[in-house]
Design an enzyme around this catalytic site. Structure first.
Site, PDB file in Angstrom:
ATOM      1  N   LYS A 115     -14.993 -23.779  29.473  1.00 23.69           N
ATOM      2  CA  LYS A 115     -13.611 -23.337  29.206  1.00 23.69           C
ATOM      3  C   LYS A 115     -12.599 -24.175  29.975  1.00 23.69           C
ATOM      4  O   LYS A 115     -11.514 -24.456  29.471  1.00 23.69           O
ATOM      5  CB  LYS A 115     -13.436 -21.862  29.552  1.00 23.69           C
ATOM      6  CG  LYS A 115     -14.259 -20.954  28.674  1.00 23.69           C
ATOM      7  CD  LYS A 115     -13.456 -19.798  28.136  1.00 23.69           C
ATOM      8  CE  LYS A 115     -14.264 -19.089  27.055  1.00 23.69           C
ATOM      9  NZ  LYS A 115     -13.522 -18.233  26.201  1.00 23.69           N
ATOM     10  N   LYS A 198     -19.239 -21.995  17.786  1.00 24.44           N
ATOM     11  CA  LYS A 198     -19.316 -20.603  17.336  1.00 24.44           C
ATOM     12  C   LYS A 198     -17.984 -20.132  16.744  1.00 24.44           C
ATOM     13  O   LYS A 198     -16.926 -20.671  17.084  1.00 24.44           O
ATOM     14  CB  LYS A 198     -19.774 -19.698  18.472  1.00 24.44           C
ATOM     15  CG  LYS A 198     -18.754 -19.443  19.543  1.00 24.44           C
ATOM     16  CD  LYS A 198     -19.197 -18.274  20.433  1.00 24.44           C
ATOM     17  CE  LYS A 198     -18.057 -17.877  21.341  1.00 24.44           C
ATOM     18  NZ  LYS A 198     -18.213 -16.584  21.947  1.00 24.44           N
ATOM     19  N   LYS A 201     -12.231 -16.419  18.441  1.00 25.04           N
ATOM     20  CA  LYS A 201     -10.844 -15.981  18.279  1.00 25.04           C
ATOM     21  C   LYS A 201      -9.885 -17.108  18.579  1.00 25.04           C
ATOM     22  O   LYS A 201      -8.805 -17.186  18.020  1.00 25.04           O
ATOM     23  CB  LYS A 201     -10.508 -14.847  19.252  1.00 25.04           C
ATOM     24  CG  LYS A 201     -11.373 -13.638  19.179  1.00 25.04           C
ATOM     25  CD  LYS A 201     -10.824 -12.585  20.156  1.00 25.04           C
ATOM     26  CE  LYS A 201     -11.890 -11.638  20.626  1.00 25.04           C
ATOM     27  NZ  LYS A 201     -12.519 -12.063  21.882  1.00 25.04           N
TER      28      LYS A 201
HETATM   29  N1  AQP Z   1     -19.483 -16.184  16.982  1.00 26.33           N
HETATM   30  C1  AQP Z   1     -20.077 -15.124  17.511  1.00 26.33           C
HETATM   31  N2  AQP Z   1     -21.285 -14.723  17.051  1.00 26.33           N
HETATM   32  C2  AQP Z   1     -21.877 -13.631  17.564  1.00 26.33           C
HETATM   33  N3  AQP Z   1     -21.352 -12.878  18.557  1.00 26.33           N
HETATM   34  C3  AQP Z   1     -20.149 -13.231  19.035  1.00 26.33           C
HETATM   35  N4  AQP Z   1     -19.353 -12.708  19.996  1.00 26.33           N
HETATM   36  C4  AQP Z   1     -18.233 -13.457  20.098  1.00 26.33           C
HETATM   37  N5  AQP Z   1     -18.267 -14.477  19.224  1.00 26.33           N
HETATM   38  C5  AQP Z   1     -19.450 -14.372  18.546  1.00 26.33           C
HETATM   39  C6  AQP Z   1     -19.684 -11.520  20.764  1.00 26.33           C
HETATM   40  O1  AQP Z   1     -18.560 -10.656  20.755  1.00 26.33           O
HETATM   41  C7  AQP Z   1     -18.519  -9.930  21.986  1.00 26.33           C
HETATM   42  C8  AQP Z   1     -17.139  -9.958  22.539  1.00 26.33           C
HETATM   43  O2  AQP Z   1     -16.781 -11.251  22.865  1.00 26.33           O
HETATM   44  P1  AQP Z   1     -15.477 -11.507  23.714  1.00 26.33           P
HETATM   45  O3  AQP Z   1     -14.305 -11.239  22.910  1.00 26.33           O
HETATM   46  O4  AQP Z   1     -15.517 -10.745  24.979  1.00 26.33           O
HETATM   47  O5  AQP Z   1     -15.578 -12.996  24.153  1.00 26.33           O
HETATM   48  P2  AQP Z   1     -16.099 -14.280  23.467  1.00 26.33           P
HETATM   49  O6  AQP Z   1     -17.583 -14.228  23.305  1.00 26.33           O
HETATM   50  O7  AQP Z   1     -15.550 -15.408  24.261  1.00 26.33           O
HETATM   51  O8  AQP Z   1     -15.434 -14.204  22.019  1.00 26.33           O
HETATM   52  P3  AQP Z   1     -14.533 -15.274  21.300  1.00 26.33           P
HETATM   53  O9  AQP Z   1     -14.194 -14.767  19.954  1.00 26.33           O
HETATM   54  O10 AQP Z   1     -15.165 -16.624  21.352  1.00 26.33           O
HETATM   55  O11 AQP Z   1     -13.212 -15.246  22.162  1.00 26.33           O
HETATM   56  P4  AQP Z   1     -12.423 -16.429  22.811  1.00 26.33           P
HETATM   57  O12 AQP Z   1     -12.195 -17.424  21.720  1.00 26.33           O
HETATM   58  O13 AQP Z   1     -11.145 -15.802  23.300  1.00 26.33           O
HETATM   59  O14 AQP Z   1     -13.260 -16.969  23.951  1.00 26.33           O
HETATM   60  C9  AQP Z   1     -19.550 -10.556  22.927  1.00 26.33           C
HETATM   61  O15 AQP Z   1     -20.681  -9.702  22.967  1.00 26.33           O
HETATM   62  C10 AQP Z   1     -19.889 -11.858  22.255  1.00 26.33           C
HETATM   63  O16 AQP Z   1     -21.219 -12.270  22.522  1.00 26.33           O
END
Ligand code: AQP
Length: 335
Positions: A115, A198, A201
């Site tokens: 990050k 992946k 968001k």
């Molecule tokens: N692409 C994905 N496939 C499967 N699981 C996913 N999760 C996130 N993206 C995927 C799961 O969603 C839960 C919550 O995630 P989070 O919002 O706490 O953080 P993250 O994993 O960092 O999600 P994002 O969407 O990628 O957010 P940003 O872009 O802000 O960093 C977790 O259980 C995660 O595994």
């Protein structure tokens, strides 16, 4: 058994969050209840601050994510649903555990490196310290199991190390080491534009993800435009091993329909994406449409969502208070 997990309110929830996390949580809810256990799900708004976010967006996302969780089937009567900020014990325990965690441990965290990228010096201290707050989130409730994706396993290992060091340093058996709950059914969903990263968001391209708020046309269009190759599907899922985009779409189809990827590939064997994509779009609309409609109904009713979050926070705070106090006393603080 006490299960806890959270989601950052950093943007629109997407299909990856739903299939990889929320759908699994909903599925576990009844089993945990039947086993006499407890499930706790929270909106990790403090974690949401670790990278810049507009205050209005953070605020609005918190309501939207709570609505999405409820619309997806997290039942606030069966699970404790709350936002992290309303239980100050998360921040308090996090500070105490900062004095147990070692800098060398945090330096090994790959998510910080990913990050922060080249801008390590300019990253917030919060982003660096994120895993200690996550340890506090879990240790505060003596959680026994934490549903985590692959990318969070290292952070959970750190939480276990922090618990073990605390217990050893102070000669107590107070902090419970949580076990990861890695569901085999929880797929990792990749971006629709680049199957090497992946679905997330924070991807600037909205076409890379299916948002839970997308309308039927947007869902269909995004799948139609998803990057694929011109080859027809093979006979087995294994035969797609060098075709990440094809694997991703089959994985999504399988997860949405509660089937195995092999089963899905067998049905569409020999067919191209011209027929697979519309079938996937129809399936996604059928499964996600009702969740979206419920979200759209709930999200604007902020007083109702807020009341659910407040009640959840009260229940969580009551569970957190005794452990926090014992940690403070153990460390010699006058409370
Ligand atoms: N692409 C994905 N496939 C499967 N699981 C996913 N999760 C996130 N993206 C995927 C799961 O969603 C839960 C919550 O995630 P989070 O919002 O706490 O953080 P993250 O994993 O960092 O999600 P994002 O969407 O990628 O957010 P940003 O872009 O802000 O960093 C977790 O259980 C995660 O595994």
């Amino acid at each position: 058994m006490r299960v806890i997990s959270g989601i950052k309110p950093t943007g629109n929830l997407h299909l990856g969050n739903y299939l990889g996390a929320i759908k699994q949580w909903v599925g576990m809810q009844a089993q945990i209840e039947a086993a006499g256990g407890e499930s706790m799900y929270f909106i990790a708004d403090l974690h949401g601050l670790t990278e810049w976010i507009e205050p209005q967006a953070l605020h609005a996302n918190t309501f939207e994510i709570a609505a999405a969780m409820i619309a997806s089937g997290i039942d606030p009567k069966r699970s404790i649903l709350f936002n992290q900020t309303r239980v100050p014990a998360h921040s308090e325990l996090s500070w105490l555990l900062n004095n147990v965690a070692r800098v060398g441990w945090l330096n090994r965290m790959t998510q910080f490196k990913d990050k922060a990228g080249k801008n390590r010096e300019g990253a917030s201290v919060g982003l660096y310290d994120y895993p200690v707050l996550m340890a506090a989130d879990v240790l505060l409730y003596s959680a026994t199991h934490v549903p985590v994706g692959e990318d969070q396993k290292q952070h959970l290992e750190l939480a276990r190390d922090i618990a073990a060091k605390f217990n050893q340093d102070y000669g107590v058996e107070l902090l419970v080491q949580p076990a990861p709950l890695v569901s085999k059914a929880a797929p990792r969903i990749m971006s629709l534009r680049d199957a090497g990263s992946k679905m997330s968001k924070s991807n600037p391209s909205d076409a890379a993800r299916i948002n839970l708020v997308d309308d039927d046309d947007a869902i269909a269009q995004k799948f139609r435009k998803a990057k694929t190759d011109p080859e027809p599907l093979g006979e087995t899922f294994e035969s797609l091993k060098d075709r990440p985009e094809a694997r991703n779409l089959v994985t999504i189809f399988a997860a949405l329909s509660d089937r195995t990827p092999d089963d899905v590939v067998a049905e569409y064997a020999g067919q191209g994406f011209g027929s697979f994509k519309p079938a996937l779009a129809d399936l996604a609309v059928a499964k996600l449409g009702p969740i979206r409609d419920e979200m759209v109904r709930l999200t604007p009713d902020r007083p109702a969502v807020d009341a659910i979050l407040r009640e959840g926070a009260d229940r969580a705070a009551a569970l957190a208070a005794p452990l926090l106090r014992r940690v403070q006393e153990t460390m010699g603080l006058l409370v």
